[in-house]
Write a protein that holds these residues in place. Structure first.
Motif, PDB file in Angstrom:
ATOM      1  N   VAL A  60       7.555 -10.252  13.853  1.00  0.00           N
ATOM      2  CA  VAL A  60       6.846 -11.273  14.508  1.00  0.00           C
ATOM      3  C   VAL A  60       7.024 -12.405  13.480  1.00  0.00           C
ATOM      4  O   VAL A  60       6.657 -12.103  12.207  1.00  0.00           O
ATOM      5  N   MET A  61       7.673 -13.525  13.781  1.00  0.00           N
ATOM      6  CA  MET A  61       7.848 -14.822  12.942  1.00  0.00           C
ATOM      7  C   MET A  61       6.528 -15.600  12.757  1.00  0.00           C
ATOM      8  O   MET A  61       6.453 -16.382  12.077  1.00  0.00           O
ATOM      9  N   ALA A  62       5.773 -15.976  14.210  1.00  0.00           N
ATOM     10  CA  ALA A  62       4.928 -16.884  14.052  1.00  0.00           C
ATOM     11  C   ALA A  62       4.078 -16.391  15.397  1.00  0.00           C
ATOM     12  O   ALA A  62       4.486 -15.880  16.525  1.00  0.00           O
ATOM     13  N   VAL A  63       2.824 -16.562  15.351  1.00  0.00           N
ATOM     14  CA  VAL A  63       1.864 -16.605  16.513  1.00  0.00           C
ATOM     15  C   VAL A  63       1.292 -17.994  16.631  1.00  0.00           C
ATOM     16  O   VAL A  63       0.806 -18.788  15.773  1.00  0.00           O
ATOM     17  N   HIS A  64       1.437 -18.544  17.976  1.00  0.00           N
ATOM     18  CA  HIS A  64       0.913 -19.854  18.250  1.00  0.00           C
ATOM     19  C   HIS A  64      -0.196 -19.951  19.393  1.00  0.00           C
ATOM     20  O   HIS A  64      -0.329 -20.984  20.117  1.00  0.00           O
ATOM     21  N   CYS A  65      -0.845 -18.940  19.348  1.00  0.00           N
ATOM     22  CA  CYS A  65      -2.413 -18.798  20.218  1.00  0.00           C
ATOM     23  C   CYS A  65      -3.233 -18.121  19.256  1.00  0.00           C
ATOM     24  O   CYS A  65      -3.020 -17.477  18.409  1.00  0.00           O
ATOM     25  N   ARG A  66      -4.592 -18.365  19.719  1.00  0.00           N
ATOM     26  CA  ARG A  66      -5.559 -17.612  19.161  1.00  0.00           C
ATOM     27  C   ARG A  66      -6.592 -16.907  20.256  1.00  0.00           C
ATOM     28  O   ARG A  66      -6.605 -17.541  21.477  1.00  0.00           O
ATOM     29  N   GLU A  67      -7.392 -16.204  19.875  1.00  0.00           N
ATOM     30  CA  GLU A  67      -8.537 -15.347  21.205  1.00  0.00           C
ATOM     31  C   GLU A  67      -9.176 -16.486  21.409  1.00  0.00           C
ATOM     32  O   GLU A  67      -9.634 -17.154  20.452  1.00  0.00           O
ATOM     33  N   GLY A  68      -9.479 -16.613  22.769  1.00  0.00           N
ATOM     34  CA  GLY A  68     -10.467 -17.487  23.315  1.00  0.00           C
ATOM     35  C   GLY A  68      -9.729 -18.811  23.700  1.00  0.00           C
ATOM     36  O   GLY A  68     -10.411 -19.627  24.566  1.00  0.00           O
ATOM     37  N   GLU A  69      -8.715 -19.101  23.267  1.00  0.00           N
ATOM     38  CA  GLU A  69      -7.869 -20.271  23.664  1.00  0.00           C
ATOM     39  C   GLU A  69      -7.358 -19.971  25.213  1.00  0.00           C
ATOM     40  O   GLU A  69      -6.802 -19.232  25.673  1.00  0.00           O
ATOM     41  N   MET A  70      -7.459 -21.273  25.994  1.00  0.00           N
ATOM     42  CA  MET A  70      -6.850 -21.566  27.216  1.00  0.00           C
ATOM     43  C   MET A  70      -5.566 -22.069  26.978  1.00  0.00           C
ATOM     44  O   MET A  70      -5.221 -22.962  26.242  1.00  0.00           O
ATOM     45  N   VAL A  71      -4.512 -21.378  27.594  1.00  0.00           N
ATOM     46  CA  VAL A  71      -3.128 -21.879  27.468  1.00  0.00           C
ATOM     47  C   VAL A  71      -2.394 -22.078  28.899  1.00  0.00           C
ATOM     48  O   VAL A  71      -3.045 -21.608  29.983  1.00  0.00           O
ATOM     49  N   GLU A  72      -1.736 -23.024  28.799  1.00  0.00           N
ATOM     50  CA  GLU A  72      -0.856 -23.537  30.127  1.00  0.00           C
ATOM     51  C   GLU A  72       0.341 -22.590  30.118  1.00  0.00           C
ATOM     52  O   GLU A  72       0.654 -21.776  29.393  1.00  0.00           O
ATOM     53  N   ARG A  73       0.677 -22.495  31.506  1.00  0.00           N
ATOM     54  CA  ARG A  73       1.939 -21.554  31.802  1.00  0.00           C
ATOM     55  C   ARG A  73       2.951 -22.086  30.764  1.00  0.00           C
ATOM     56  O   ARG A  73       2.994 -23.528  30.767  1.00  0.00           O
ATOM     57  N   HIS A  74       3.862 -21.281  30.240  1.00  0.00           N
ATOM     58  CA  HIS A  74       4.954 -21.520  29.673  1.00  0.00           C
ATOM     59  C   HIS A  74       4.781 -22.067  28.042  1.00  0.00           C
ATOM     60  O   HIS A  74       5.656 -22.191  27.488  1.00  0.00           O
ATOM     61  N   LYS A  75       3.625 -22.026  27.835  1.00  0.00           N
ATOM     62  CA  LYS A  75       2.935 -22.211  26.348  1.00  0.00           C
ATOM     63  C   LYS A  75       3.426 -21.112  25.360  1.00  0.00           C
ATOM     64  O   LYS A  75       3.358 -20.044  25.813  1.00  0.00           O
ATOM     65  N   ALA A  76       4.270 -21.319  24.419  1.00  0.00           N
ATOM     66  CA  ALA A  76       4.564 -20.453  23.365  1.00  0.00           C
ATOM     67  C   ALA A  76       3.472 -19.951  22.806  1.00  0.00           C
ATOM     68  O   ALA A  76       2.471 -20.357  22.523  1.00  0.00           O
ATOM     69  N   LEU A  77       3.429 -18.643  22.894  1.00  0.00           N
ATOM     70  CA  LEU A  77       2.750 -17.605  22.245  1.00  0.00           C
ATOM     71  C   LEU A  77       3.030 -16.970  21.013  1.00  0.00           C
ATOM     72  O   LEU A  77       2.105 -17.025  20.052  1.00  0.00           O
ATOM     73  N   VAL A  78       3.973 -16.517  20.938  1.00  0.00           N
ATOM     74  CA  VAL A  78       4.518 -15.488  20.012  1.00  0.00           C
ATOM     75  C   VAL A  78       6.009 -15.766  19.676  1.00  0.00           C
ATOM     76  O   VAL A  78       6.785 -15.656  20.599  1.00  0.00           O
ATOM     77  N   GLU A  79       6.607 -15.405  18.434  1.00  0.00           N
ATOM     78  CA  GLU A  79       8.000 -15.708  18.181  1.00  0.00           C
ATOM     79  C   GLU A  79       8.446 -14.320  17.472  1.00  0.00           C
ATOM     80  O   GLU A  79       7.784 -13.873  16.461  1.00  0.00           O
ATOM     81  N   ILE A  80       9.500 -13.880  18.050  1.00  0.00           N
ATOM     82  CA  ILE A  80       9.926 -12.440  17.410  1.00  0.00           C
ATOM     83  C   ILE A  80      11.321 -12.447  16.993  1.00  0.00           C
ATOM     84  O   ILE A  80      12.092 -13.215  18.055  1.00  0.00           O
ATOM     85  N   ARG A  81      11.706 -12.299  15.976  1.00  0.00           N
ATOM     86  CA  ARG A  81      12.908 -12.188  15.546  1.00  0.00           C
ATOM     87  C   ARG A  81      13.608 -10.698  15.699  1.00  0.00           C
ATOM     88  O   ARG A  81      12.815  -9.823  15.317  1.00  0.00           O
ATOM     89  N   ALA A  82      14.736 -10.772  16.567  1.00  0.00           N
ATOM     90  CA  ALA A  82      15.149  -9.234  17.072  1.00  0.00           C
ATOM     91  C   ALA A  82      15.793  -8.531  15.648  1.00  0.00           C
ATOM     92  O   ALA A  82      16.273  -9.282  14.814  1.00  0.00           O
ATOM     93  N   ASP A  83      15.512  -7.370  15.582  1.00  0.00           N
ATOM     94  CA  ASP A  83      15.985  -6.545  14.578  1.00  0.00           C
ATOM     95  C   ASP A  83      17.747  -6.648  14.740  1.00  0.00           C
ATOM     96  O   ASP A  83      18.204  -6.758  15.888  1.00  0.00           O
ATOM     97  N   GLU A  84      18.302  -6.450  13.602  1.00  0.00           N
ATOM     98  CA  GLU A  84      19.755  -6.577  13.359  1.00  0.00           C
ATOM     99  C   GLU A  84      20.647  -5.321  14.377  1.00  0.00           C
ATOM    100  O   GLU A  84      19.952  -4.265  13.896  1.00  0.00           O
TER     101      GLU A  84
END
Length: 84
Positions: A60-84
């Motif tokens: 996990v590289m970044a988390v772009h949301c928090r508990e209780g937050e209302m989010v729109e469709r297609h809002k970025a939630l989490v970024e993951i970098r794939a294992d090599e």
């Protein structure tokens, strides 16, 4: 429960909300290792709980949301970098 692999740009590893709704649980933090299928975010939409899953193993590289937050469709939630 509805289990989903979030829509993901697999090159960038950005998981986005499949529907608008409330984030009810964030299960990861930056730096966490995840396996394919691990639940990273639980979202509630239209009285359903959506389990947003990692589409691949990585870090996990970044988390772009928090508990209780209302989010729109297609809002970025989490970024993951794939294992090599």
């Amino acid at each position: 429960f509805l289990s989903l692999e979030a829509d993901a740009d697999t090159a960038g590893g950005q998981l986005v909300a499949p529907m608008m709704g409330a984030v009810i649980k964030v299960k990861v933090r930056p730096g966490d290792a995840v396996k394919k299928g691990d639940v990273v975010v639980v979202q509630e939409s239209m009285k359903m709980e959506l389990l947003i899953e990692a589409p691949f193993a990585g870090t996990v590289m970044a988390v772009h949301c928090r508990e209780g937050e209302m989010v729109e469709r297609h809002k970025a939630l989490v970024e993951i970098r794939a294992d090599e």
